[in-house]
Motif scaffolding. Structure first.
Motif, mmCIF file in Angstrom:
data_model
loop_
_atom_site.group_PDB
_atom_site.id
_atom_site.type_symbol
_atom_site.label_atom_id
_atom_site.label_comp_id
_atom_site.label_asym_id
_atom_site.label_seq_id
_atom_site.Cartn_x
_atom_site.Cartn_y
_atom_site.Cartn_z
ATOM 1 N N LEU A 128 -11.509 -11.527 -17.005
ATOM 2 C CA LEU A 128 -10.703 -12.185 -15.979
ATOM 3 C C LEU A 128 -11.418 -12.104 -14.633
ATOM 4 O O LEU A 128 -12.006 -11.067 -14.301
ATOM 5 N N PHE A 129 -11.349 -13.182 -13.862
ATOM 6 C CA PHE A 129 -11.901 -13.220 -12.508
ATOM 7 C C PHE A 129 -10.731 -13.495 -11.565
ATOM 8 O O PHE A 129 -10.223 -14.607 -11.525
ATOM 9 N N LEU A 130 -10.295 -12.439 -10.850
ATOM 10 C CA LEU A 130 -9.067 -12.546 -10.049
ATOM 11 C C LEU A 130 -9.362 -12.829 -8.581
ATOM 12 O O LEU A 130 -10.290 -12.250 -8.016
ATOM 13 N N CYS A 131 -8.554 -13.688 -7.971
ATOM 14 C CA CYS A 131 -8.626 -13.852 -6.515
ATOM 15 C C CYS A 131 -7.251 -14.267 -5.996
ATOM 16 O O CYS A 131 -6.300 -14.387 -6.766
ATOM 17 N N GLY A 132 -7.129 -14.489 -4.685
ATOM 18 C CA GLY A 132 -5.829 -14.795 -4.078
ATOM 19 C C GLY A 132 -5.241 -13.532 -3.460
ATOM 20 O O GLY A 132 -5.722 -12.417 -3.697
ATOM 21 N N GLY A 133 -4.176 -13.720 -2.686
ATOM 22 C CA GLY A 133 -3.567 -12.617 -1.935
ATOM 23 C C GLY A 133 -3.226 -11.413 -2.784
ATOM 24 O O GLY A 133 -3.397 -10.260 -2.352
ATOM 25 N N LEU A 134 -2.750 -11.634 -4.011
ATOM 26 C CA LEU A 134 -2.341 -10.497 -4.847
ATOM 27 C C LEU A 134 -3.530 -9.684 -5.350
ATOM 28 O O LEU A 134 -3.353 -8.533 -5.763
ATOM 29 N N SER A 135 -4.714 -10.269 -5.329
ATOM 30 C CA SER A 135 -5.881 -9.507 -5.798
ATOM 31 C C SER A 135 -6.253 -8.415 -4.790
ATOM 32 O O SER A 135 -7.089 -7.561 -5.073
ATOM 33 N N LYS A 136 -5.593 -8.428 -3.613
ATOM 34 C CA LYS A 136 -5.821 -7.339 -2.644
ATOM 35 C C LYS A 136 -5.019 -6.109 -3.040
ATOM 36 O O LYS A 136 -5.161 -5.052 -2.424
ATOM 37 N N ASN A 137 -4.156 -6.242 -4.022
ATOM 38 C CA ASN A 137 -3.282 -5.138 -4.433
ATOM 39 C C ASN A 137 -3.898 -4.425 -5.650
ATOM 40 O O ASN A 137 -3.887 -4.971 -6.762
ATOM 41 N N PRO A 138 -4.442 -3.202 -5.466
ATOM 42 C CA PRO A 138 -5.132 -2.525 -6.580
ATOM 43 C C PRO A 138 -4.223 -2.294 -7.793
ATOM 44 O O PRO A 138 -4.696 -2.319 -8.929
ATOM 45 N N LEU A 139 -2.926 -2.075 -7.543
ATOM 46 C CA LEU A 139 -2.005 -1.860 -8.669
ATOM 47 C C LEU A 139 -1.892 -3.142 -9.507
ATOM 48 O O LEU A 139 -1.937 -3.112 -10.740
ATOM 49 N N ALA A 171 0.857 -1.197 0.000
ATOM 50 C CA ALA A 171 0.000 0.000 0.000
ATOM 51 C C ALA A 171 0.890 1.242 0.000
ATOM 52 O O ALA A 171 0.624 2.228 -0.698
ATOM 53 N N TYR A 172 1.989 1.177 0.776
ATOM 54 C CA TYR A 172 2.892 2.333 0.824
ATOM 55 C C TYR A 172 3.517 2.571 -0.552
ATOM 56 O O TYR A 172 3.566 3.694 -1.050
ATOM 57 N N LEU A 173 3.990 1.494 -1.175
ATOM 58 C CA LEU A 173 4.625 1.635 -2.494
ATOM 59 C C LEU A 173 3.634 2.183 -3.517
ATOM 60 O O LEU A 173 3.982 3.038 -4.338
ATOM 61 N N ASN A 174 2.388 1.704 -3.452
ATOM 62 C CA ASN A 174 1.383 2.192 -4.411
ATOM 63 C C ASN A 174 1.153 3.694 -4.232
ATOM 64 O O ASN A 174 1.060 4.444 -5.217
ATOM 65 N N SER A 175 1.098 4.141 -2.977
ATOM 66 C CA SER A 175 0.869 5.588 -2.800
ATOM 67 C C SER A 175 2.132 6.373 -3.152
ATOM 68 O O SER A 175 2.055 7.488 -3.674
ATOM 69 N N HIS A 176 3.291 5.781 -2.929
ATOM 70 C CA HIS A 176 4.539 6.454 -3.316
ATOM 71 C C HIS A 176 4.604 6.623 -4.847
ATOM 72 O O HIS A 176 4.992 7.685 -5.349
ATOM 73 N N LEU A 177 4.178 5.593 -5.552
ATOM 74 C CA LEU A 177 4.172 5.688 -7.026
ATOM 75 C C LEU A 177 3.229 6.806 -7.480
ATOM 76 O O LEU A 177 3.524 7.537 -8.421
ATOM 77 N N ASP A 178 2.105 6.926 -6.804
ATOM 78 C CA ASP A 178 1.153 7.995 -7.140
ATOM 79 C C ASP A 178 1.770 9.372 -6.948
ATOM 80 O O ASP A 178 1.471 10.309 -7.693
ATOM 81 N N LEU A 179 2.635 9.467 -5.937
ATOM 82 C CA LEU A 179 3.301 10.753 -5.684
ATOM 83 C C LEU A 179 4.311 11.088 -6.782
ATOM 84 O O LEU A 179 4.406 12.228 -7.226
ATOM 85 N N ILE A 180 5.069 10.088 -7.211
ATOM 86 C CA ILE A 180 6.174 10.395 -8.136
ATOM 87 C C ILE A 180 5.759 10.370 -9.601
ATOM 88 O O ILE A 180 6.521 10.797 -10.466
ATOM 89 N N LYS A 181 4.549 9.917 -9.888
ATOM 90 C CA LYS A 181 4.164 9.805 -11.300
ATOM 91 C C LYS A 181 3.896 11.171 -11.944
ATOM 92 O O LYS A 181 3.901 11.309 -13.156
ATOM 93 N N LYS A 182 3.624 12.156 -11.135
ATOM 94 C CA LYS A 182 3.264 13.514 -11.591
ATOM 95 C C LYS A 182 2.021 13.436 -12.488
ATOM 96 O O LYS A 182 1.075 12.754 -12.128
ATOM 97 N N ALA A 183 2.078 14.049 -13.695
ATOM 98 C CA ALA A 183 0.847 14.121 -14.493
ATOM 99 C C ALA A 183 0.588 12.853 -15.319
ATOM 100 O O ALA A 183 -0.502 12.651 -15.831
#
Ligand SMILES: Nc1ncnc2c1ncn2[C@@H]1O[C@H](COP(=O)(O)OP(=O)(O)O)[C@@H](O)[C@H]1O
Ligand SMILES: O=C(CO)[C@H](O)[C@H](O)COP(=O)(O)O
Length: 551
Positions: A452-463, A364-376
């Motif tokens: 696609l129908f996704l599940c499993g631990g990684l499906s909790k990751n929105p990215l 979750a931290y990495l995803n929000s960090h990416l949002d910060l650095i992506k700019k426009a």
């Protein structure tokens, strides 16, 4: 512990044994999770590519989590129990005691895990036979299946393990035996990992040809000569001893089990999709691909007639949805690769500290960090010059090449958090290019997939979810219950109890759409270009190998 609104009715317990943890859930007839518990499980890696677990540890963890999810309810409302697990190999002696699968003679470690690659020489020889059973595993047997592992045990641990062995179980079948005392195997395990045919049974000539004629002489007693469809009720249900261990009433129905990915498939693929604007609405269920993403990812597509796809496992009859053929694509490490890349980076301690301070997961931290650095720009565009080939543990599908390795191109000298976040993004993207390649292979073979129908631990990751949508160009359906694999296990228990007439009926009633993530079509050109690079990476890797092999 019980959560949410509890309604009186029939309940089922699902137990899911993944690679890293055991989970249990109490599920009602609508497929709603009323309680959930999990517990990590031990893994040993005594040497590179050897991965072991303990069936005693795993059973003990099953007991802990099951007791937790039924706390506070009237256990007489529990009608059925279903297990799913990874397709690891459990070895027991004739008195059902654990046997060592290692040179150290440690009998506690009696499981060769699915991701264990010790049997490389054995699988090479098996594939050289070109036996006809190989047609049903995509043409090439995987080192992750059971036959090469069994051959390894015979060739390497003859006295300490092989000669003493009385029972070789797939882990899901071990669990159902432990609960009921019934040694019958699930059709799912035997068809998908042991070369059993739903129509023709065992093929004597295969076992004789690979040097495991012992099983034929023994009438397949040690690997299963009674086979039941997943969801069938086993024996007299839960034994008094297992009932005590699990905190459940003796005699409740216990189902013939499923491999974890297949349980995930049951948990998601049958949902009613009306009203979401999906191309699969009103179309046969064969237009859906279930993608179960945990330590590994599995891509489950079904068809009315058998479809042979080179490098994709199957076609397997009735191994997941009864009456349908299954093709199973896979990536051996996905969650494990993301963890590996993130945890191995120099900025990981900083990431951990910052995520902990915010009470967030590192993802979750990495995803929000990416949002910060992506700019426009769209976040995915941060990797324009960073590309990853994700087969750090070989390629399961569709290249079926265990010798392939991981690759990264575009590395710089920086080791800061930005660098880690962008490497993480490139890894997630590389993992999402895998299904694009798998789907292309499945479609070339005759599948027609739209959703696609996704599940499993990684499906909790929105990215992770968004990248799968953007890169495959297909909408991704997420279930109402995040723990859909457990819904699949509970569906088995519900079928065994007799509360539903068929697996299909239970699937339709118990799996539900939660959210749909659509692809950002405006980014398509960018991902098409990155896909070209992705394909070049593996082409180049093969060239490097050829150069190094040359004079
Ligand atoms: N909350 C989360 N956010 C992002 N990724 C997660 C989260 N929880 C788990 N994961 C990822 O999911 C993987 C494990 O998935 P899981 O389904 O629990 O695996 P398994 O069934 O193989 O034990 C981990 O490797 C991790 O990368
Ligand atoms: O081979 C498989 C299914 O056929 C799975 O990859 C294996 O069982 C591991 O699953 P998970 O990644 O959920 O732990």
């Amino acid at each position: 512990m019980l959560g949410g609104d509890q309604e009186p009715g029939n309940y089922y317990v699902g137990v899911d044994v993944g690679t890293g943890s055991v989970r249990a859930a109490l599920v009602d007839q609508r497929g709603i999770l009323l309680a959930f518990a999990d517990q990590p499980i031990n893994q040993w890696e005594p040497q590179f590519n050897h991965h072991e677990q303990s069936s005693e540890d795993i059973w003990a963890a099953c007991c802990v989590v099951t007791k937790q999810v039924v706390q506070g309810i009237d256990v007489n409302q529990i009608r059925g129990l279903g297990f799913d697990a990874t397709c690891s190999l459990v070895v027991l002696d004739k008195q059902f005691r654990p046997l060592p699968v290692n040179h150290e003679g440690d009998a506690h470690r009696n499981i060769i895990m699915w991701l264990d690659h010790r049997a490389v020489s054995q699988v090479r020889r098996i594939n050289e036979t070109k036996h006809s059973v190989l047609q049903c595993v995509g043409g090439v047997m995987s080192v992750e299946m059971q036959a090469p592992k069994l051959l390894w045990l015979k060739e390497n641990l003859r006295e300490t393990c092989w000669d003493k062995a009385g029972h070789f179980f797939d882990l899901p079948d071990f669990l159902s035996w432990k609960a009921t005392g019934v040694t019958a195997r699930s059709l799912c395990s035997l068809v998908c990992k042991w070369t059993y045919s739903a129509e023709k049974g065992w093929d004597d000539s295969f076992w004789k040809m690979i040097g495991l004629e012992d099983f034929v002489a023994d009438n397949y007693n040690k690997i299963g000569n009674q086979v039941l469809p997943p969801g069938a009720s086993l024996g007299n249900g839960l034994t008094p001893e297992a009932a005590k261990d699990l905190g459940l009433p003796a005699g409740i129905a216990v189902a013939a089990s499923l491999i974890d990915a297949h349980a995930g498939g049951l948990g998601v693929i049958g949902a009613d999709v009306r009203g979401y604007g999906l191309a699969c609405e009103g179309q046969p269920v064969t237009s859906r691909l279930a993608v179960i993403c945990g330590t590994s990812s599995c891509h489950m597509g079904i068809s009315k007639d058998p479809i042979f796809v080179p490098g994709v496992w199957g076609p397997y009859f009735s191994a997941m949805v009864p009456g349908f053929w299954l093709n199973e694509g896979g990536q051996s490490v996905t969650g494990k690769l993301i963890d590996h890349m993130v945890q191995g980076h120099a900025a990981f301690p900083e990431l951990q500290a910052k995520a902990t301070a915010r009470c967030q997961s590192v993802y979750a931290y990495l995803n929000s960090h990416l949002d910060l650095i992506k700019k426009a720009q769209p976040v995915g565009f941060l990797t324009v010059d960073l590309h990853v080939w994700p087969d750090f543990h070989g390629n399961r599908s569709p290249l079926a090449d265990l010798t392939l390795k991981g690759m990264v191109t575009g590395l710089k000298l920086s080791q800061d958090l930005d660098d880690l976040a962008i490497l993480y993004l490139a890894t997630v993207q590389a993992i999402a290019f895998g299904p694009r390649l798998i789907i292309e292979a499945m479609e070339a073979g005759g599948h027609s997939i739209s959703t696609l129908f996704l599940c499993g631990g990684l499906s909790k990751n929105p990215l992770f979810v968004q990248m799968h949508a953007d890169i495959t160009g297909m909408p991704v359906v997420l279930s109402q219950e995040v723990e859909s694999v457990l819904v699949g296990a509970a569906i088995l228990g519900a079928c065994a109890s007799g509360d539903f007439a068929s697996v299909q009926e239970a699937m339709a009633r118990m799996s539900k759409v939660g959210k749909v993530v659509f692809p950002r079509l405006e980014d398509k050109r960018y991902y098409d270009k990155k896909y070209q690079v992705f394909l070049k990476l593996v082409e180049h890797q093969k060239e490097y190998v050829a150069i190094m092999k040359g004079d």
